[in-house]
Design a protein around this motif. Structure first.
Motif, PDB file in Angstrom:
ATOM      1  N   ILE A 199      50.006  44.883  49.198  1.00  0.00           N
ATOM      2  CA  ILE A 199      49.189  44.934  47.993  1.00  0.00           C
ATOM      3  C   ILE A 199      48.306  43.684  47.974  1.00  0.00           C
ATOM      4  CG2 ILE A 199      50.845  46.304  46.674  1.00  0.00           C
ATOM      5  CD1 ILE A 199      51.695  43.734  45.250  1.00  0.00           C
ATOM      6  N   VAL A 200      47.089  43.834  47.472  1.00  0.00           N
ATOM      7  CA  VAL A 200      46.122  42.746  47.390  1.00  0.00           C
ATOM      8  C   VAL A 200      45.834  42.506  45.914  1.00  0.00           C
ATOM      9  CG1 VAL A 200      43.853  41.908  48.074  1.00  0.00           C
ATOM     10  CG2 VAL A 200      45.132  43.426  49.595  1.00  0.00           C
ATOM     11  N   ILE A 201      46.057  41.261  45.462  1.00  0.00           N
ATOM     12  CA  ILE A 201      45.920  40.911  44.047  1.00  0.00           C
ATOM     13  C   ILE A 201      44.733  39.969  43.908  1.00  0.00           C
ATOM     14  CG2 ILE A 201      47.052  39.912  42.030  1.00  0.00           C
ATOM     15  CD1 ILE A 201      49.733  40.552  43.332  1.00  0.00           C
ATOM     16  N   ASP A 202      43.745  40.378  43.099  1.00  0.00           N
ATOM     17  CA  ASP A 202      42.562  39.567  42.803  1.00  0.00           C
ATOM     18  C   ASP A 202      42.484  39.391  41.294  1.00  0.00           C
ATOM     19  OD1 ASP A 202      41.600  39.209  45.435  1.00  0.00           O
ATOM     20  OD2 ASP A 202      40.785  41.238  45.419  1.00  0.00           O
ATOM     21  N   GLU A 203      42.464  38.112  40.882  1.00  0.00           N
ATOM     22  CA  GLU A 203      42.434  37.801  39.449  1.00  0.00           C
ATOM     23  C   GLU A 203      41.046  37.323  39.062  1.00  0.00           C
ATOM     24  OE1 GLU A 203      44.861  35.055  36.180  1.00  0.00           O
ATOM     25  OE2 GLU A 203      45.182  34.818  38.332  1.00  0.00           O
ATOM     26  N   THR A 204      40.493  37.867  37.994  1.00  0.00           N
ATOM     27  CA  THR A 204      39.213  37.462  37.451  1.00  0.00           C
ATOM     28  C   THR A 204      39.420  36.917  36.040  1.00  0.00           C
ATOM     29  OG1 THR A 204      38.728  39.662  36.573  1.00  0.00           O
ATOM     30  CG2 THR A 204      38.041  39.215  38.839  1.00  0.00           C
ATOM     31  N   GLU A 205      38.299  36.560  35.381  1.00  0.00           N
ATOM     32  CA  GLU A 205      38.394  35.998  34.045  1.00  0.00           C
ATOM     33  C   GLU A 205      38.830  37.046  33.028  1.00  0.00           C
ATOM     34  OE1 GLU A 205      38.222  32.664  31.594  1.00  0.00           O
ATOM     35  OE2 GLU A 205      37.880  32.795  33.761  1.00  0.00           O
ATOM     36  N   ALA A 206      38.423  38.301  33.236  1.00  0.00           N
ATOM     37  CA  ALA A 206      38.695  39.339  32.234  1.00  0.00           C
ATOM     38  C   ALA A 206      39.843  40.261  32.601  1.00  0.00           C
ATOM     39  CB  ALA A 206      37.432  40.178  32.010  1.00  0.00           C
ATOM     40  N   MET A 207      40.125  40.414  33.878  1.00  0.00           N
ATOM     41  CA  MET A 207      41.132  41.391  34.281  1.00  0.00           C
ATOM     42  C   MET A 207      41.718  41.008  35.632  1.00  0.00           C
ATOM     43  SD  MET A 207      38.593  44.501  35.419  1.00  0.00           S
ATOM     44  CE  MET A 207      39.909  45.454  36.122  1.00  0.00           C
TER      45      MET A 207
END
Length: 747
Positions: free
Chosen positions: A291-299
């Motif tokens: 699994i690849v997890i990418d975190e942004t400011e909104a989601m």
């Protein structure tokens, strides 16, 4: 099933607490001294600004960022008067700028956002939560069993509660007795009274109450009867935890243990690898997927990949098994990383709707251990699943990591080629505006190398076109794709040069010091320098060494019967000077030279030749009339001999007078010819060399002799000197004439 709580407190800068269930990491909390949590702290703050458009106020409570207080979090007790429900008050009617107010941090600061504040205070304990200013009495929402809720509600009605306070019984207080719950409430009531007394005398902004350390908070929130052991590797923290249990939970004191082992506690229980995986972007699955997890400011976006998983019989089964494993790992990573807000999961597309429902149930079951509120939606036809989760803490990554300054958190860096082209465009655009004398570019090593090696011609072209100088400098502290460009005008460059000079006062002192300093290199014995115009005296003679050290004097050299003793005697020098002076006077008056004191007769110099108008037509009469022919006659002879005569010079008739004069020139001089001095140029008498030089030879001797050039004022050079043996242009010319005459006679 074995559940342990591991507390790693050996490092004072970081405290880590992990809950492990059968070797699998279930919960993790990390707190550092730099990013300590302020959630739950109570402050006395000042209203800094009230924004009616946002229906909120910004509070200065002592943190480096102002807190955000929405109007919904303002308690009715702060309204000041009762308001009609038909006309509710606005925030500008309740809060004023500069007003002091007591607030509590509901959420930690996240990124550029400040802490979220509230005026509804709550003081948590082990079994209950005291809420000053409220009259609510209830039970935790997590208690879903009806019989348990009735039992706890019956106990709550018998408790003694302070005035104007409410309380909530927590999940940990379900199996507790009335006395244990009452004791916990009394302790919280004392804390509330201390806060009120401190608020009356404290100056805003200041802190009134702070939450205990991470160990006490974790034990208060996470410790349950299912935890069999609490292992601590620090002796000091072990004693503090044991005292906390003896006060609130004496029946569980025997579960507190001190970990004494040279192997670190997280490594001993195989937890260190799982902790490091929580910081990775790609998390592997047991069967080969990831699994690849990418975190942004909104989601937060999560993508599921099958990878190398090929163990099932067909594609549908492979995809279904991969999604089941991903659902379990995703719920675990969300809990460990404490991701909040909107989370979008992109599962691999499955054809059967039954498999979609099973994956949804697996995700909900895995999230049941999460203490945060979580809502899971249905899996859409394209494989997307959207869920929302409450953020409890600030997030492990945000408390232990910093955003990359080079890429800004995107994970992508600009190539040196693209960055170099961007720099050239910026430089050219600014140079086109004019008034730029120098451009200084400071950038990363890779960009600078590309500019200087592959874009050198472009830089030189800009320098020539705009008449400026472009400097490219490497700065090691700069990250990739970052630069600093300065455009300096002529005035700014002059200002830099002026700034490098010493201050005006210092320059004035230096100039005054130079004026006062005497003009002499050495000072006198009395300390004063030489006065202006005073000449430097002779140096004192050096002391000669003793005769014994010098030894016997060497004998002077002797050659040809003449002894060389060094400097000539004074009488000889005076005689040489007198002779030179007489010759100079005789040359000036063209008169005869007197005999010297030694009685030797001197040969008189020939008189000046007549002007060109009085010359006879033939050069032969001149050669018989003068001992040395003049320059004009020699030039005519050269011109007559060179252009018309063949190489063997046949037919040339020089006459008996010329031959006799040449023989007399070889033998008439009594003194030997002097060798040419070093550093002097030899006079060239050929017509080619005379055509290149602008001035003819000064004297006849210099023209005919192949020796040194005559020097005016030199007593020895001014004397008429016979040409050297084998030298002289006339001699060579006459020799060719003789050979030609002999050839004619033989013929």
């Amino acid at each position: 099933m074995t559940v342990r709580m591991l507390i790693n407190a050996t490092v004072p800068e970081e405290l880590r607490i992990a809950v492990v269930e059968d070797g699998e990491l279930v919960d993790l909390d990390i707190e550092s001294t730099e990013g300590s949590s302020i959630k739950g702290n109570i402050y006395k703050g000042v209203v800094h600004n009230v924004e009616a458009s946002l229906a909120a106020a910004f509070i200065n409570f002592g943190d480096h960022k102002q807190g955000f207080l929405p109007f919904d979090e303002v308690a009715p007790s702060l309204y000041g008067k009762k308001w009609d429900k038909k006309e509710p008050p606005r925030i500008t009617d309740v809060l004023k700028r500069g007003q002091e107010i007591i607030v509590q941090a509901a959420k930690d600061p996240v990124g550029e956002k400040g802490a979220a504040l509230t005026t509804y205070l709550s003081i948590p304990g082990r079994f209950t939560v005291l809420m000053p200013g409220s009259d609510a009495r209830g039970i935790s929402r997590k208690v879903e069993d009806g019989s348990s809720r009735k039992q706890v509600k019956a106990i709550a009605e018998q408790l003694t509660i302070p005035e104007d306070c409410g309380f909530i019984v927590r999940t940990a207080g379900l199996d507790q007795s009335k006395e244990a719950i009452q004791k916990d409430i009394d302790r919280l009531a004392e804390i509330h009274q201390t806060i009120e007394r401190t608020a009356k005398i404290a100056r805003a902004p200041s802190i009134l109450h702070s939450e205990p350390d991470l160990i006490v908070r974790t034990l208060r929130e996470l410790f349950t009867e299912e935890i069999e052991e609490v292992l601590i590797d620090s002796r000091e923290e072990y004693e503090a935890t044991k005292a906390y249990f003896e006060e609130l939970m004496p029946q569980y004191v025997d579960r507190i243990k001190h970990h004494i082992n040279p192997i670190p506690i997280f490594t001993f229980y195989h937890v260190e690898e799982q902790v490091e995986a929580t910081f990775q972007r790609i998390v592997p699955l047991p069967s080969g997927g990831s699994i690849v997890i990418d975190e942004t400011e909104a989601m937060t976006a999560i993508d599921v990949n099958s990878g190398k998983m090929t163990s099932e019989r067909d594609h549908e089964d492979t995809v279904f098994k991969t999604n089941l494993e991903a659902a379990h790992v995703i719920a675990q990573q969300l809990r460990l990383r404490d991701h909040g807000g909107i989370v979008v999961i992109d599962f691999i597309d499955m054809e059967m709707s039954k498999h979609n429902r099973e994956v949804e149930e697996a995700l909900k079951d895995a999230a049941a251990y999460d203490k945060a509120r979580l809502k899971v939606s249905r899996i859409l036809s394209n494989g997307l699943c959207i869920l929302t989760r409450q953020r409890i803490r600030g997030g492990i990554k945000k408390t232990t990591r910093h955003r990359c300054p080079a890429c800004g958190g995107t994970g992508w860096l600009r190539s040196p080629e693209s960055h170099s082209l961007s720099l050239l465009k910026r430089i050219e655009a600014r140079l086109a505006q004019g008034e730029v004398e120098e451009v200084r570019v400071s950038t990363h090593k890779m960009t600078a190398e590309y500019l200087l090696n592959y874009k050198r011609s472009e830089l030189l072209g800009l320098e020539r076109q705009y008449r400026c100088r472009i400097l490219v400098v490497v700065k090691l502290e700069l990250d990739r794709a970052t630069d600093e460009v300065k455009f300096l005008s002529k005035g700014e460059l002059l200002q830099e040069m002026t700034d490098k000079l010493p201050p005006r006062e210092k320059r004035k002192k230096l100039s005054e010091r130079k004026k006062k300093k005497p003009r002499g290199g050495r000072s006198r014995e009395d300390g004063r320098g030489r006065e202006d115009g005073e000449r430097r005296g002779p140096r004192p003679p050096r002391a000669a060494p003793p005769a014994a050290d010098r030894g016997p004097a060497p004998e002077p050299p002797t050659e040809g019967g003449v002894t060389f003793t060094g400097r000539p005697p004074k009488e000889l020098l005076e005689k040489i000077k007198r002779d030179a002076e007489e010759r100079r006077k005789a040359r000036a008056g063209r008169g005869p030279v007197k005999d010297g004191e030694d009685g030797a007769a001197r040969t008189a110099l020939p008189p000046d030749p007549p002007p060109p108008s009085e010359r006879p037509p033939s050069s032969e009469s001149w050669t018989s009339a003068f001992s040395v022919p003049p320059v004009e006659v020699a030039e005519d002879m050269i011109e007559e001999a060179r252009p018309s005569s063949p190489p063997d010079m046949q037919g040339l008739d020089n006459g008996p007078e010329v031959e006799a004069q040449a023989e007399e020139a070889e033998t008439s001089s009594d003194r030997p010819s002097k060798p040419p001095r070093k550093g002097r140029t030899r006079a060239r008498t050929s017509s080619r060399s005379r055509s290149k030089k602008s001035e003819p030879p000064a004297t006849e001797e210099a023209f005919f002799a192949d020796g040194e050039e005559a020097v005016p004022g030199d007593s020895e050079a001014d004397e008429p000197t016979a040409p050297a043996a084998g030298g002289g242009f006339l001699k060579r010319l006459l020799g060719n004439g003789k050979s030609a005459a002999r050839d004619q006679d033989e013929g």
